[in-house]
Write a protein that holds these residues in place. Structure first.
Motif, short mmCIF file in Angstrom:
data_model
loop_
_atom_site.label_atom_id
_atom_site.label_comp_id
_atom_site.label_asym_id
_atom_site.label_seq_id
_atom_site.Cartn_x
_atom_site.Cartn_y
_atom_site.Cartn_z
N VAL A 78 29.34 54.79 42.00
CA VAL A 78 30.16 56.00 42.12
C VAL A 78 30.65 56.10 43.55
O VAL A 78 29.86 56.10 44.50
CB VAL A 78 29.37 57.25 41.71
CG1 VAL A 78 30.14 58.52 42.04
CG2 VAL A 78 29.03 57.20 40.22
N SER A 79 31.97 56.19 43.70
CA SER A 79 32.57 56.27 45.03
C SER A 79 32.61 57.69 45.55
O SER A 79 32.24 57.95 46.69
CB SER A 79 34.00 55.70 44.97
OG SER A 79 34.67 55.83 46.20
N HIS A 80 33.06 58.61 44.71
CA HIS A 80 33.20 60.02 45.11
C HIS A 80 32.75 60.92 43.96
O HIS A 80 33.02 60.62 42.79
CB HIS A 80 34.65 60.37 45.45
CG HIS A 80 35.21 59.66 46.62
ND1 HIS A 80 35.66 58.35 46.57
CD2 HIS A 80 35.41 60.06 47.91
CE1 HIS A 80 36.10 57.98 47.75
NE2 HIS A 80 35.97 58.99 48.58
N VAL A 81 32.09 62.02 44.31
CA VAL A 81 31.74 63.05 43.35
C VAL A 81 32.50 64.32 43.71
O VAL A 81 32.30 64.87 44.81
CB VAL A 81 30.22 63.32 43.32
CG1 VAL A 81 29.90 64.45 42.33
CG2 VAL A 81 29.45 62.05 42.95
N ILE A 82 33.37 64.77 42.81
CA ILE A 82 34.12 66.01 43.01
C ILE A 82 33.27 67.15 42.47
O ILE A 82 32.74 67.07 41.35
CB ILE A 82 35.47 65.95 42.25
CG1 ILE A 82 36.24 64.68 42.62
CG2 ILE A 82 36.28 67.20 42.55
CD1 ILE A 82 36.53 64.50 44.08
N ASP A 83 33.15 68.22 43.24
CA ASP A 83 32.25 69.31 42.86
C ASP A 83 33.02 70.40 42.11
O ASP A 83 33.69 71.24 42.72
CB ASP A 83 31.60 69.89 44.11
CG ASP A 83 30.48 70.87 43.76
OD1 ASP A 83 29.89 70.74 42.67
OD2 ASP A 83 30.21 71.77 44.58
#
Length: 367
Positions: A325-330
């Motif tokens: 996973v590169s980015h986790v959007i909240d």
């Protein structure tokens, strides 16, 4: 959960306003009623959803069969919180959604001419950019216990595509030399992880030296920058250094198309396979009599079957590798960040949304 929810927040496709150039459809966050569950359905409380390039293509109007008002999202993972059958064995189980419909088990291609992928489409309006989804119980798969929802949401569509390309079509095995192009994308990285778990020697290509370094740190033998004119010669040298007895590729797993075969034919073994799951570089592949005489094969590979996904998930669980996973959007209300990241193509791995539950965000606001 004593009483299942009656409504859910969901991000839907809204038609690009007249006069907007270039065309770019809106993504709208709205509140929708959850209809009563039908026989055989379960309600999944989603903990995370995954972005794919198709989500951006839908917004650009470049994907076929777009349905305005349908939910975005092909990948989602969460927990079954309600079921039409009060005694359903899936209750309280962690699951992810099967990301397509119309391909159950045929070894070659979808059984149905209406094969479709979840998210933004007319045939199946279901999408995963939502707090809750009602779905047929036979269209979810138990999440392996070593994954949280965010990493499980990074698996289905990409993992299925990577599995079919690398295992079903490329037939990668222990000791094979394999080139995976475009490393850093979700499918390419999952294909690398699958090939490494099979014991293959993986080489990668990218236009980013940083992405090549990251892939090597994860187990790739080496990589080449495809922007360099001499990259095939560089790869040939690496193969001779690392596999002097068999300095040839058994397979190439490619997302670009174009002149890939003319570039690798010399270092692809007789009978070797070029498996193409995308054509981001050019919508054609050069294939000459030279490759015919070497019995080299070009194989198209798109998605895979429900059975393929079950097989792939079992393999992942056995080898306990974790999708990158590169980015986790909240939060759903911040989903625009994910669309922007995918558009720029700078991610290394998947972009996912962590779905928070409660009265957060703006309803019916254009993202």
């Amino acid at each position: 959960m004593s009483q299942p929810p009656t409504s859910t927040k969901v991000i839907t496709v809204r038609k690009s306003p007249a006069g907007r150039e270039p065309r770019y459809h809106d993504a709208a966050l709205e509140q929708r009623a959850i209809p009563p569950l039908q026989k055989g359905e379960v309600l999944v409380k989603l903990g995370a959803a995954g972005f794919n390039h198709r989500d951006v293509w839908i917004r650009k109007g470049l994907y076929p069969g777009i349905a305005f008002g349908a939910a975005f999202g092909s990948d989602g993972a969460g927990t079954v919180v309600a079921a039409a059958d009060a005694n359903d064995a899936l209750l309280n189980k962690r699951v992810f959604l099967v990301p397509m419909r119309g391909w159950e088990s045929h070894p070659d291609a979808p059984e149905s001419p209406k094969f479709t992928i979840l998210g933004g489409g007319k045939i199946v309006p279901l999408g995963t950019f939502a707090e809750y989804v009602a779905v047929e119980r036979d269209q979810v798969i138990l999440t392996p216990d070593h994954l949280d929802d965010e990493h499980a949401a990074a698996w289905p569509l990409g993992g299925l595509t990577a599995w079919r390309a690398s295992v079903v079509n490329a037939r990668v095995d222990k000791g094979d030399n394999v080139l995976i192009t475009g490393i850093g994308g979700g499918v390419a990285l999952l294909a690398m992880q699958i090939c490494l778990a099979h014991g293959a020697n993986v080489y990668v290509s990218s236009s980013s030296e940083d992405k090549i370094r990251q892939a090597v740190s994860l187990g790739a033998k080496a990589g080449v920058n495809y922007k360099a004119d001499e990259w095939p010669a560089q790869l040939e040298k690496l193969l001779k250094e690392n596999s002097p007895r068999t300095p040839f590729l058994s397979a190439v797993i490619d997302s670009g198309g174009g002149d890939i075969m003319s570039n690798v034919s010399r270092i692809l073994k007789p009978g070797g396979r070029l498996v193409i799951y995308g054509m981001t570089a050019a919508p054609m592949v050069t294939f000459t009599m030279r490759e015919v005489l070497k019995n080299q094969q070009v194989i198209g590979s798109t998605m895979g079957s429900h059975k393929d996904l079950i097989d792939a998930t079992k393999f992942m669980a056995e080898h306990r590798f974790v999708p990158i996973v590169s980015h986790v959007i909240d939060g759903l209300e911040n989903a625009e960040q994910g669309f922007e990241l995918i558009s720029k193509g700078q991610q290394f791995g998947k972009v996912v949304i962590r779905i928070r539950h409660g009265d957060v965000g703006v309803v019916r606001a254009s993202l």
